[in-house]
Design an enzyme around this catalytic site. Structure first.
Site, PDB file in Angstrom:
ATOM      1  CE  LYS A  10     -29.004   2.463  88.829  1.00  0.00           C
ATOM      2  NZ  LYS A  10     -28.355   2.884  90.575  1.00  0.00           N
ATOM      3  CE1 TYR A  34     -27.225   2.807  85.274  1.00  0.00           C
ATOM      4  CE2 TYR A  34     -29.355   2.920  84.032  1.00  0.00           C
ATOM      5  CZ  TYR A  34     -28.676   3.628  85.482  1.00  0.00           C
ATOM      6  OH  TYR A  34     -29.148   4.879  86.002  1.00  0.00           O
TER       7      TYR A  34
END
Length: 246
Positions: A157, A153
């Site tokens: 991002k 993640y």
């Protein structure tokens, strides 16, 4: 405030629930014809959400052909594409990197990063042709300050932020602006994917002492998607409750 998006067409990925729904509802309330793309529309109820999109389409944004076909359908049905909000995403499992499975890594990057690339690649030609467009990519404070346990993640991002900076420079002068928003953890169903300890540790990192609401993120996204956002591009708007101050 109403009417800021009058006559505009906006696509919101992952718009059937949670953060995407809040963004879609905000854009519609201000006049946009909102097209929702989501892999699962079964739980969406326009009456319960007090929001009826112009269209709701099942789209797997990790599949290039599906994205291209859906984008062409929006263009042919509505005549224009003014706003692209890339919101669809998953957190993935919470695990140390040595225990993180490759299939989980690939799944998170496919939806959280590659899908952003695919949707931007598909909408940009339409926006450039009309000389106007706003791209809003939903990143995360986790892309600025990645935390232990969710390596995929954090990488995805951070990649979204870097990708947005790159395309913003490519598009400078075309009338198309691209920005990110980077919220702290949001009060959505995604919290259920995380361990209670991880959730509590995340809350403790926020100086304001709470998670952000979906409506607060939607307000930031609406500005970045609006004509009022006319001189910011390649920027990451921070909505992290003071956690990031840069």
């Amino acid at each position: 405030m109403a009417g800021r998006f009058d006559g505009q067409v906006a696509i919101v990925t992952g718009g059937a629930r949670g953060l995407g729904l809040a963004i879609a509802r905000r854009l519609a309330a201000e006049g946009a014809a909102v097209v929702i793309w989501d892999l699962d529309l079964t739980g969406f109820d326009a009456d319960k959400t007090s929001f009826r999109p112009a269209s709701a389409v099942k789209v797997d944004v990790t599949v290039p052909e599906a994205v291209t076909a859906a984008m062409d359908d929006v263009r042919s049905s509505f005549g224009r594409i003014d706003v692209m909000v890339n919101n669809a995403g998953i957190t993935g499992p919470v695990a140390p990197v040595e225990q993180y499975r490759l299939e989980d890594w690939l799944r998170v990057l496919a939806l959280d990063l590659t899908a952003v690339f695919l949707c931007c690649r598909a909408c940009i030609p339409h926006m450039k042709a009309q000389g106007y467009g706003r791209i809003v990519n939903v990143a995360s404070i986790g892309g600025k300050e990645p935390v232990p346990g969710i390596c995929a993640y954090g990488a995805a991002k951070a990649g979204v932020i870097g990708f947005t900076k790159s395309i913003a420079r490519e598009l400078a002068g075309s009338g198309v602006l691209a920005n990110c928003i980077a919220p702290a953890m949001v009060e959505t169903a995604l919290l259920g994917q995380m361990t209670p300890r991880f959730v509590e540790e995340s809350r403790n990192k926020i100086p304001l002492g709470r998670f952000i609401t979906a409506e607060e993120v939607a307000a930031a996204a609406a500005f970045a998607a609006s004509p009022e956002c006319s001189f910011a591009t390649g920027f990451t708007f921070d909505v992290s409750g003071g956690r990031a101050t840069y």
